[in-house]
Design a protein around this motif. Sequence first.
Motif, PDB file in Angstrom:
ATOM      1  N   PRO A 190      35.496  42.494  38.961  1.00  0.00           N
ATOM      2  CA  PRO A 190      34.779  41.906  37.833  1.00  0.00           C
ATOM      3  C   PRO A 190      34.934  42.717  36.532  1.00  0.00           C
ATOM      4  CG  PRO A 190      33.385  41.987  39.792  1.00  0.00           C
ATOM      5  CD  PRO A 190      34.638  42.738  40.110  1.00  0.00           C
ATOM      6  N   ALA A 191      35.212  44.014  36.662  1.00  0.00           N
ATOM      7  CA  ALA A 191      35.382  44.855  35.467  1.00  0.00           C
ATOM      8  C   ALA A 191      36.631  44.466  34.675  1.00  0.00           C
ATOM      9  CB  ALA A 191      35.463  46.330  35.882  1.00  0.00           C
ATOM     10  N   ASP A 192      37.560  43.740  35.305  1.00  0.00           N
ATOM     11  CA  ASP A 192      38.775  43.294  34.620  1.00  0.00           C
ATOM     12  C   ASP A 192      38.521  42.076  33.725  1.00  0.00           C
ATOM     13  OD1 ASP A 192      40.470  45.218  35.676  1.00  0.00           O
ATOM     14  OD2 ASP A 192      40.942  44.007  37.453  1.00  0.00           O
ATOM     15  N   ASP A 193      37.365  41.434  33.886  1.00  0.00           N
ATOM     16  CA  ASP A 193      37.108  40.176  33.180  1.00  0.00           C
ATOM     17  C   ASP A 193      36.789  40.439  31.710  1.00  0.00           C
ATOM     18  OD1 ASP A 193      36.264  37.719  32.231  1.00  0.00           O
ATOM     19  OD2 ASP A 193      35.302  37.165  34.127  1.00  0.00           O
ATOM     20  N   PRO A 194      37.681  40.018  30.795  1.00  0.00           N
ATOM     21  CA  PRO A 194      37.441  40.293  29.365  1.00  0.00           C
ATOM     22  C   PRO A 194      36.203  39.579  28.827  1.00  0.00           C
ATOM     23  CG  PRO A 194      39.413  38.929  29.659  1.00  0.00           C
ATOM     24  CD  PRO A 194      38.927  39.290  31.025  1.00  0.00           C
ATOM     25  N   ARG A 195      35.748  38.537  29.516  1.00  0.00           N
ATOM     26  CA  ARG A 195      34.530  37.841  29.067  1.00  0.00           C
ATOM     27  C   ARG A 195      33.292  38.708  29.285  1.00  0.00           C
ATOM     28  NH1 ARG A 195      36.183  32.681  32.612  1.00  0.00           N
ATOM     29  NH2 ARG A 195      36.586  34.454  33.984  1.00  0.00           N
ATOM     30  N   LYS A 196      33.436  39.736  30.135  1.00  0.00           N
ATOM     31  CA  LYS A 196      32.281  40.600  30.428  1.00  0.00           C
ATOM     32  C   LYS A 196      32.350  41.905  29.655  1.00  0.00           C
ATOM     33  CE  LYS A 196      31.601  38.513  34.932  1.00  0.00           C
ATOM     34  NZ  LYS A 196      32.070  38.513  36.313  1.00  0.00           N
ATOM     35  N   LYS A 197      33.329  41.981  28.722  1.00  0.00           N
ATOM     36  CA  LYS A 197      33.466  43.245  27.969  1.00  0.00           C
ATOM     37  C   LYS A 197      32.842  43.131  26.598  1.00  0.00           C
ATOM     38  CE  LYS A 197      37.336  44.997  30.572  1.00  0.00           C
ATOM     39  NZ  LYS A 197      38.777  44.994  30.781  1.00  0.00           N
TER      40      LYS A 197
END
Length: 162
Positions: free
Chosen positions: A155-162
Amino acid sequence: MRYLKQIAWCITLGAMCMSTPSIRAQSGGHTAGSHRMLLPGDLKWVDVPSLPPGAKLAVIEGPLNEAVPFTFRLHFPANYEVPAHWHPAVERVTVISGTINMGVGDKLERQKTKPLGPGSMAIMQPKTNHFVWTKEETVVQLNGVGPWGITYVNPADDPRKK
Ligand SMILES: [Cu+2]
């Protein structure tokens, strides 16, 4: 009386069937009902919040978030990576230009990928973890049946969560 009811039913159904294409045409003409011819210059490229920065997307047929056939293109810059992820539907990828390096697994490993050049195709089943990277600028076309989406294995790869 029964006969009359049947006639009424046929008229109702007929009206529904006939009204559907016009409703579709009004929603932007992206659906299967209308004949469209498209040149590469007609594509409208936009940023893709669900992919690492640098990719561009052009929707040809959709919308992607509905249960309808979709076709879109992705433009990846050189030296670009999409970490391991999966999709809710079958992903059909056709390479238009450049080379996409694609592999299957839970973590991006460049030595586990296969280079796909122009005219190549990949068909990925739903919920199959896979990853891609590019060495050069690359354009691919994806098609399938929506609703479309992308879920990153990490999930840390998801740019929507950055
Ligand atoms: Cu994918």
